[in-house]
Design an enzyme around this catalytic site. Sequence first.
Site, PDB file in Angstrom:
ATOM      1  N   ASP A  39       0.838  -1.203   0.000  1.00  0.00           N
ATOM      2  CA  ASP A  39       0.000   0.000   0.000  1.00  0.00           C
ATOM      3  C   ASP A  39       0.868   1.246   0.000  1.00  0.00           C
ATOM      4  OD1 ASP A  39      -2.111  -1.776   0.271  1.00  0.00           O
ATOM      5  OD2 ASP A  39      -3.105  -0.608   1.830  1.00  0.00           O
ATOM      6  N   CYS A  64      -8.469   4.964   1.220  1.00  0.00           N
ATOM      7  CA  CYS A  64      -9.145   4.801   2.515  1.00  0.00           C
ATOM      8  C   CYS A  64      -8.410   5.568   3.593  1.00  0.00           C
ATOM      9  CB  CYS A  64      -9.176   3.326   2.929  1.00  0.00           C
ATOM     10  SG  CYS A  64      -9.984   2.220   1.763  1.00  0.00           S
ATOM     11  N   TYR A  96      -7.624 -14.311   4.900  1.00  0.00           N
ATOM     12  CA  TYR A  96      -6.416 -13.815   5.545  1.00  0.00           C
ATOM     13  C   TYR A  96      -6.679 -13.109   6.871  1.00  0.00           C
ATOM     14  CZ  TYR A  96      -8.146  -9.588   3.286  1.00  0.00           C
ATOM     15  OH  TYR A  96      -8.959  -8.564   2.867  1.00  0.00           O
ATOM     16  N   ASN A 107     -18.007  12.139   3.434  1.00  0.00           N
ATOM     17  CA  ASN A 107     -17.554  13.373   2.788  1.00  0.00           C
ATOM     18  C   ASN A 107     -17.547  14.468   3.835  1.00  0.00           C
ATOM     19  OD1 ASN A 107     -17.399  12.300   0.190  1.00  0.00           O
ATOM     20  ND2 ASN A 107     -19.393  13.091  -0.447  1.00  0.00           N
ATOM     21  N   HIS A 148     -17.346   9.625  -0.219  1.00  0.00           N
ATOM     22  CA  HIS A 148     -16.379   9.065  -1.153  1.00  0.00           C
ATOM     23  C   HIS A 148     -15.036   8.716  -0.520  1.00  0.00           C
ATOM     24  CE1 HIS A 148     -19.325  10.872  -3.903  1.00  0.00           C
ATOM     25  NE2 HIS A 148     -18.943   9.921  -4.734  1.00  0.00           N
ATOM     26  N   GLU A 185      -4.015   0.546  -2.072  1.00  0.00           N
ATOM     27  CA  GLU A 185      -3.319  -0.601  -2.630  1.00  0.00           C
ATOM     28  C   GLU A 185      -2.659  -0.268  -3.966  1.00  0.00           C
ATOM     29  OE1 GLU A 185      -7.249  -2.071  -0.750  1.00  0.00           O
ATOM     30  OE2 GLU A 185      -6.607  -0.513  -2.176  1.00  0.00           O
TER      31      GLU A 185
END
Length: 222
Positions: A39, A64, A96, A107, A148, A185
């Site tokens: 990441d 995120c 995992y 937002n 978002h 990611e």
Amino acid sequence: MSTSSDVSSAESVDDAVEAFRRGEPVLVHDAADREGETDLVYPAGSVTPEAVARMRNDAGGLVCVALSDAVSEAFDLPFVQAAVDHPLTDDHQLSYDDRSSFSLTVNHRDTETGITDAERALTITELAAASEDPDAEAFATTFRAPGHVHLLRAASSLAERQGHTELGIALAAAADLPPAVVVCEMLDDESGAELPPAAARAYADRHGLVYVEGAAIAERFA
């Protein structure tokens, strides 16, 4: 006796903490037997519209914001899996991990759609500011859901969970920064799969960024 690998890992963690202090992103690979992902991780308070564009274009994953367990508790943030009453959330079946860290999407209330680079950067930096003195009432008046920016709720410690969420929060704590970090990611443009660690290291070298293994962070701060 310390090996050269041990010294290299320790230096990488130190370099990552110093990069965070300067407001720079670092690349964190969690583990081959976990997600196996690298990441791009930023201190949330340092995110600019250009940083959001970099995550969109160079990383390609989901942008995120991870918040510490204490901040998440103060904001009364639920785990989506527990909050949504729907058959889809009955059995998450992660290979995992025991659970997903996903919470609400938000937002900032001063945004329009919330999706532009500038508006996402505003939401992210204001989340970092809010995390310094977390208050549920102020949080509700400053942000709205859905939005978002995906929120992730960290576990209480690296001993409990060692995902990018917790690894990033550990770096922020070591750098004396607010307990809010952005994770995204890194994906391979050709295969569409996770960017292999060697390619992630090469990206870090090309751009003068720090690459660090999650295991080294966990060993230092767990």
